[in-house]
Design an enzyme around this catalytic site. Structure first.
Site, PDB file in Angstrom:
ATOM      1  N   ASP A   1      -6.729   3.546  -5.076  1.00  0.00           N
ATOM      2  CA  ASP A   1      -6.097   3.342  -3.795  1.00  0.00           C
ATOM      3  C   ASP A   1      -6.963   3.601  -2.564  1.00  0.00           C
ATOM      4  OD1 ASP A   1      -3.499   2.822  -2.315  1.00  0.00           O
ATOM      5  OD2 ASP A   1      -3.628   4.888  -1.631  1.00  0.00           O
TER       6      ASP A   1
ATOM      7  N   ASP B   1       0.820  -1.066  -0.036  1.00  0.00           N
ATOM      8  CA  ASP B   1      -0.034  -0.089  -0.093  1.00  0.00           C
ATOM      9  C   ASP B   1       0.848   1.354   0.117  1.00  0.00           C
ATOM     10  OD1 ASP B   1      -2.456   1.430   0.061  1.00  0.00           O
ATOM     11  OD2 ASP B   1      -2.050   1.856   2.335  1.00  0.00           O
TER      12      ASP B   1
ATOM     13  N   ASP C   1       2.834   1.619  -3.834  1.00  0.00           N
ATOM     14  CA  ASP C   1       2.098   2.146  -4.832  1.00  0.00           C
ATOM     15  C   ASP C   1       2.144   3.760  -5.114  1.00  0.00           C
ATOM     16  OD1 ASP C   1       0.086   2.757  -2.979  1.00  0.00           O
ATOM     17  OD2 ASP C   1      -1.501   1.808  -3.756  1.00  0.00           O
TER      18      ASP C   1
ATOM     19  N   ASP D   1      -8.334   0.518  -0.299  1.00  0.00           N
ATOM     20  CA  ASP D   1      -8.018   0.611   1.240  1.00  0.00           C
ATOM     21  C   ASP D   1      -8.989   0.256   2.162  1.00  0.00           C
ATOM     22  OD1 ASP D   1      -5.177   1.289   0.356  1.00  0.00           O
ATOM     23  OD2 ASP D   1      -5.568   3.253   1.180  1.00  0.00           O
TER      24      ASP D   1
END
Length: 190
Positions: free
Chosen positions: A88, A67, A70, A92
């Site tokens: 993203d 995470d 990226d 998440d």
């Protein structure tokens, strides 16, 4: 709180970003990798297998690493985009809800605590999104952002106290929600 360390860690994070960028794979690819690993972690938690807390926790930490990757790849390659940021953020939330669902199904914590943890975690994220929409930035505001919450789940879970980890998440997410609401209310220009 961890966001406040980013400046200190910037040189190391840039090296990591450059290393992963050298593969030629897009930032969105690494976003998907992080999501897939988080979903596998959630499944491991949900199965309630022997050493599930350890395996699930390690997978959750690996997911958290990707995470971070990226965003670093996007920055060092100059490929930051609204689409990437959106994906993203959505991935998440999907990962976080899946993790809590796995914990619930695996029977690692009281159902009402898991529900509170999911609810407060999503409200913390909603508070940030709503504040961003009115031009107030909340990054770094609060003691329990997503990274902190998932670190608590992974680490405290690995040592065998998932019920306590979920309770800690409830507490820090609740405090963070209040901190964000107060910060936003104080900074709204009428």
């Amino acid at each position: 709180m961890l966001n406040n360390l980013r400046e200190t860690l910037r040189p190391t994070l840039e090296k990591i970003g450059k290393g992963f960028a050298s593969t030629g794979l897009s930032p969105n690819f690494w976003t998907v990798v992080g999501l897939v690993i988080a979903l596998i972690s959630a499944i491991v938690y949900g199965l309630g297998i022997e050493f599930g807390l350890i395996i699930g926790g390690v997978l959750l930490l690996v997911s958290g690493f990707f995470d971070m990757v990226d965003g670093q790849v996007a920055r060092v390659t100059g490929k930051t985009s609204k689409k990437g940021s959106y994906l993203d953020s959505m991935f998440d939330k999907i990962a976080e809800v899946a993790i809590f669902l796995g914990i619930l199904v695996g029977g690692y914590a009281e159902p009402y605590l898991v529900l509170l943890a999911i609810t407060l975690s999503l409200l913390v994220s909603y508070a940030r999104a709503k504040s961003d929409a009115i031009g107030i930035k909340l990054q770094g505001i609060g003691i329990g952002e997503r990274a902190e919450r998932l670190l608590v789940i992974a680490i405290v879970g690995i040592i065998g106290f998932m019920d306590i980890a979920v309770l800690i998440v409830v507490i820090i997410a609740g405090i963070t929600l209040i901190q964000r609401m107060i910060f936003t209310a104080k900074n709204i220009a009428e």
